[in-house]
Design a protein around this motif. Sequence first.
Motif, PDB file in Angstrom:
ATOM      1  N   VAL A  95      69.663 -16.128  15.976  1.00  0.00           N
ATOM      2  CA  VAL A  95      70.141 -17.097  14.993  1.00  0.00           C
ATOM      3  C   VAL A  95      69.476 -18.467  15.132  1.00  0.00           C
ATOM      4  CG1 VAL A  95      72.206 -17.870  13.767  1.00  0.00           C
ATOM      5  CG2 VAL A  95      72.333 -15.816  15.171  1.00  0.00           C
ATOM      6  N   THR A  96      70.109 -19.434  15.811  1.00  0.00           N
ATOM      7  CA  THR A  96      69.564 -20.786  15.862  1.00  0.00           C
ATOM      8  C   THR A  96      68.224 -20.848  16.594  1.00  0.00           C
ATOM      9  OG1 THR A  96      70.816 -21.310  17.873  1.00  0.00           O
ATOM     10  CG2 THR A  96      71.842 -21.855  15.751  1.00  0.00           C
ATOM     11  N   ALA A  97      67.900 -19.832  17.387  1.00  0.00           N
ATOM     12  CA  ALA A  97      66.609 -19.815  18.065  1.00  0.00           C
ATOM     13  C   ALA A  97      65.469 -19.735  17.062  1.00  0.00           C
ATOM     14  CB  ALA A  97      66.529 -18.639  19.041  1.00  0.00           C
ATOM     15  N   GLY A  98      65.762 -19.307  15.828  1.00  0.00           N
ATOM     16  CA  GLY A  98      64.749 -19.312  14.787  1.00  0.00           C
ATOM     17  C   GLY A  98      64.249 -20.715  14.490  1.00  0.00           C
ATOM     18  N   ILE A  99      65.115 -21.713  14.680  1.00  0.00           N
ATOM     19  CA  ILE A  99      64.709 -23.113  14.511  1.00  0.00           C
ATOM     20  C   ILE A  99      63.726 -23.493  15.603  1.00  0.00           C
ATOM     21  CG2 ILE A  99      65.537 -25.498  14.571  1.00  0.00           C
ATOM     22  CD1 ILE A  99      68.137 -24.497  13.297  1.00  0.00           C
ATOM     23  N   ASP A 100      64.006 -23.088  16.844  1.00  0.00           N
ATOM     24  CA  ASP A 100      63.085 -23.357  17.948  1.00  0.00           C
ATOM     25  C   ASP A 100      61.735 -22.697  17.701  1.00  0.00           C
ATOM     26  OD1 ASP A 100      64.964 -24.679  20.023  1.00  0.00           O
ATOM     27  OD2 ASP A 100      66.049 -22.888  19.423  1.00  0.00           O
ATOM     28  N   LEU A 101      61.774 -21.466  17.211  1.00  0.00           N
ATOM     29  CA  LEU A 101      60.534 -20.749  16.920  1.00  0.00           C
ATOM     30  C   LEU A 101      59.731 -21.482  15.851  1.00  0.00           C
ATOM     31  CD1 LEU A 101      58.693 -18.235  17.105  1.00  0.00           C
ATOM     32  CD2 LEU A 101      60.148 -17.161  15.389  1.00  0.00           C
ATOM     33  N   ALA A 102      60.400 -21.888  14.764  1.00  0.00           N
ATOM     34  CA  ALA A 102      59.709 -22.584  13.679  1.00  0.00           C
ATOM     35  C   ALA A 102      59.128 -23.916  14.157  1.00  0.00           C
ATOM     36  CB  ALA A 102      60.663 -22.801  12.509  1.00  0.00           C
ATOM     37  N   LEU A 103      59.863 -24.631  15.017  1.00  0.00           N
ATOM     38  CA  LEU A 103      59.349 -25.885  15.571  1.00  0.00           C
ATOM     39  C   LEU A 103      58.078 -25.636  16.385  1.00  0.00           C
ATOM     40  CD1 LEU A 103      62.657 -27.644  16.675  1.00  0.00           C
ATOM     41  CD2 LEU A 103      61.037 -28.504  14.975  1.00  0.00           C
ATOM     42  N   LEU A 132      50.480 -28.472  13.369  1.00  0.00           N
ATOM     43  CA  LEU A 132      50.377 -29.885  13.014  1.00  0.00           C
ATOM     44  C   LEU A 132      50.485 -30.835  14.196  1.00  0.00           C
ATOM     45  CD1 LEU A 132      52.613 -29.814   9.793  1.00  0.00           C
ATOM     46  CD2 LEU A 132      50.152 -29.403  10.002  1.00  0.00           C
ATOM     47  N   GLY A 133      50.731 -30.295  15.387  1.00  0.00           N
ATOM     48  CA  GLY A 133      50.790 -31.147  16.564  1.00  0.00           C
ATOM     49  C   GLY A 133      52.208 -31.479  16.986  1.00  0.00           C
ATOM     50  N   ARG A 134      52.314 -31.934  18.231  1.00  0.00           N
ATOM     51  CA  ARG A 134      53.631 -32.187  18.813  1.00  0.00           C
ATOM     52  C   ARG A 134      54.354 -33.352  18.143  1.00  0.00           C
ATOM     53  NH1 ARG A 134      56.549 -30.429  22.615  1.00  0.00           N
ATOM     54  NH2 ARG A 134      58.118 -31.727  23.637  1.00  0.00           N
ATOM     55  N   GLU A 135      53.622 -34.371  17.736  1.00  0.00           N
ATOM     56  CA  GLU A 135      54.264 -35.539  17.138  1.00  0.00           C
ATOM     57  C   GLU A 135      55.043 -35.164  15.885  1.00  0.00           C
ATOM     58  OE1 GLU A 135      53.058 -39.947  15.355  1.00  0.00           O
ATOM     59  OE2 GLU A 135      51.615 -38.810  16.558  1.00  0.00           O
ATOM     60  N   VAL A 136      54.453 -34.343  15.035  1.00  0.00           N
ATOM     61  CA  VAL A 136      55.140 -33.917  13.813  1.00  0.00           C
ATOM     62  C   VAL A 136      56.335 -33.043  14.164  1.00  0.00           C
ATOM     63  CG1 VAL A 136      54.944 -32.563  11.689  1.00  0.00           C
ATOM     64  CG2 VAL A 136      53.094 -34.102  12.363  1.00  0.00           C
ATOM     65  N   ALA A 137      56.147 -32.113  15.114  1.00  0.00           N
ATOM     66  CA  ALA A 137      57.244 -31.222  15.494  1.00  0.00           C
ATOM     67  C   ALA A 137      58.431 -32.006  16.047  1.00  0.00           C
ATOM     68  CB  ALA A 137      56.762 -30.203  16.524  1.00  0.00           C
ATOM     69  N   MET A 138      58.159 -33.015  16.874  1.00  0.00           N
ATOM     70  CA  MET A 138      59.251 -33.821  17.422  1.00  0.00           C
ATOM     71  C   MET A 138      59.919 -34.651  16.331  1.00  0.00           C
ATOM     72  SD  MET A 138      59.555 -33.014  20.564  1.00  0.00           S
ATOM     73  CE  MET A 138      60.594 -34.312  21.210  1.00  0.00           C
ATOM     74  N   VAL A 158      60.256 -33.722  13.250  1.00  0.00           N
ATOM     75  CA  VAL A 158      61.107 -32.770  12.539  1.00  0.00           C
ATOM     76  C   VAL A 158      62.397 -32.537  13.312  1.00  0.00           C
ATOM     77  CG1 VAL A 158      61.313 -30.374  11.767  1.00  0.00           C
ATOM     78  CG2 VAL A 158      59.186 -31.629  11.385  1.00  0.00           C
ATOM     79  N   ALA A 159      62.278 -32.340  14.628  1.00  0.00           N
ATOM     80  CA  ALA A 159      63.466 -32.099  15.462  1.00  0.00           C
ATOM     81  C   ALA A 159      64.426 -33.280  15.392  1.00  0.00           C
ATOM     82  CB  ALA A 159      63.042 -31.835  16.908  1.00  0.00           C
ATOM     83  N   ARG A 160      63.890 -34.493  15.432  1.00  0.00           N
ATOM     84  CA  ARG A 160      64.750 -35.679  15.352  1.00  0.00           C
ATOM     85  C   ARG A 160      65.441 -35.764  13.997  1.00  0.00           C
ATOM     86  NH1 ARG A 160      60.388 -38.086  18.206  1.00  0.00           N
ATOM     87  NH2 ARG A 160      59.498 -38.817  16.244  1.00  0.00           N
ATOM     88  N   GLU A 161      64.699 -35.492  12.930  1.00  0.00           N
ATOM     89  CA  GLU A 161      65.277 -35.589  11.586  1.00  0.00           C
ATOM     90  C   GLU A 161      66.367 -34.553  11.368  1.00  0.00           C
ATOM     91  OE1 GLU A 161      65.862 -37.298   7.907  1.00  0.00           O
ATOM     92  OE2 GLU A 161      64.591 -38.004   9.566  1.00  0.00           O
ATOM     93  N   LEU A 162      66.202 -33.377  11.939  1.00  0.00           N
ATOM     94  CA  LEU A 162      67.199 -32.308  11.796  1.00  0.00           C
ATOM     95  C   LEU A 162      68.316 -32.439  12.824  1.00  0.00           C
ATOM     96  CD1 LEU A 162      64.946 -29.188  11.082  1.00  0.00           C
ATOM     97  CD2 LEU A 162      66.091 -30.684   9.452  1.00  0.00           C
ATOM     98  N   VAL A 163      68.241 -33.471  13.656  1.00  0.00           N
ATOM     99  CA  VAL A 163      69.237 -33.746  14.692  1.00  0.00           C
ATOM    100  C   VAL A 163      69.387 -32.536  15.615  1.00  0.00           C
ATOM    101  CG1 VAL A 163      71.462 -34.852  15.147  1.00  0.00           C
ATOM    102  CG2 VAL A 163      70.431 -35.094  12.898  1.00  0.00           C
ATOM    103  N   VAL A 164      68.238 -31.980  15.998  1.00  0.00           N
ATOM    104  CA  VAL A 164      68.227 -30.929  17.006  1.00  0.00           C
ATOM    105  C   VAL A 164      68.389 -31.609  18.352  1.00  0.00           C
ATOM    106  CG1 VAL A 164      66.861 -29.109  18.092  1.00  0.00           C
ATOM    107  CG2 VAL A 164      66.766 -29.439  15.615  1.00  0.00           C
ATOM    108  N   PHE A 165      69.375 -31.187  19.108  1.00  0.00           N
ATOM    109  CA  PHE A 165      69.706 -31.867  20.371  1.00  0.00           C
ATOM    110  C   PHE A 165      68.537 -31.889  21.332  1.00  0.00           C
ATOM    111  CE2 PHE A 165      71.400 -31.582  24.769  1.00  0.00           C
ATOM    112  CZ  PHE A 165      71.922 -32.859  24.849  1.00  0.00           C
ATOM    113  N   LEU A 166      67.804 -30.792  21.416  1.00  0.00           N
ATOM    114  CA  LEU A 166      66.680 -30.708  22.336  1.00  0.00           C
ATOM    115  C   LEU A 166      65.703 -29.684  21.794  1.00  0.00           C
ATOM    116  CD1 LEU A 166      65.386 -31.363  25.137  1.00  0.00           C
ATOM    117  CD2 LEU A 166      66.633 -29.395  26.028  1.00  0.00           C
TER     118      LEU A 166
END
Length: 330
Positions: free
Chosen positions: A161-169, A176-182, A184-192
């Motif tokens: 389930v939610t691990a699909g978000i980790d996979l997509a990140l 696109l690089g780590r900066e974009v991925a991070m 995205v994580a911040r905007e989606l309020v992914v805890f880590l």
Amino acid sequence: MRRVAILAFPGAQLLDVVGPTDVFAEANRQAKELHYRIEVVSSGTGPLQGSSGLRILPDRSIHDPVLPVDTLLIAGDPTIHKRPVEEEVQAWVKATAALSRRFGSVCSGAFVLAEAGLLKGRSATTHWSQAGTFARRYPDVLLDANRIFTADGPVWTSAGVTAGIDLALALVEEDLGREVAMAVARELVVFLKRPGGQAQFSAHLAAQEASRTPVQAAQAYILDNLAADLSVPTLAKRVGMSERHFARVFRQDAGVTPAEFVETARLDAARRLVEDPSMPLQRIATRTGFGDMVTMRRAFMRQLHVSPLAYRNSFAGTGAHAMESTHAKL
């Protein structure tokens, strides 16, 4: 522009579908460019009803002509392992995977890839609750049921389930690089933003699941006193139980031994501290109860498959290749 196709079945866990799609959509916004075109493909026709009863309208179905895609993902559903995968579905998946740069699955979608013969000899993971069935049914797949996601060449698979978000990140980071991925994580309020090697088991979640008061008390004490003596004799004495009875009840209630729970709790805390490059690793080892670098490193290697320094480097934006080279030196 990269076309991302997510195949879903009636009864699909819709978070398997919308979690990754939101990651790719947010990546477009963060990069301020249309890098991904996302489409949902159904195994049937008409609206697709998920396991929750909600419906979505797919962009196309497997009955339409096969189109080349950059990334193909197969969404899972709670009962996918209880029914055969139809021949036409297998044929579509094989044909589309052959025309893709990479392909993979979210949660139990791994059953579809395995049935189509696309995971043979590959490393893969799936939802922990279906891992036993998967391993028995597909012994030619190198299943690692303790990972959040795996990458083996062009094949990517994730846990539940939610691990699909980790996979997509992780896919966004690769593109696109780590900066974009991070971002995205911040905007989606992914805890880590979790690494693939992180275990599906969480000490804090297990503590919330415990149903017996003595076990809950012991777990709460562990989480609040990581640097203390957390041996079975000490914990058993705190909750007024014999050592043997405490160990038996703890495992029965929490699903792990006290020692396993303690190590995971310490590792959960340590990996968060390791992400701060200003904190010395020895201080982290002391603060989280490992005591020394050797013990902490063994725990990292056992559960995350990377050393503490390699883990830190991955969060410093040095990339996967730098992490691997650092790991090789330690």
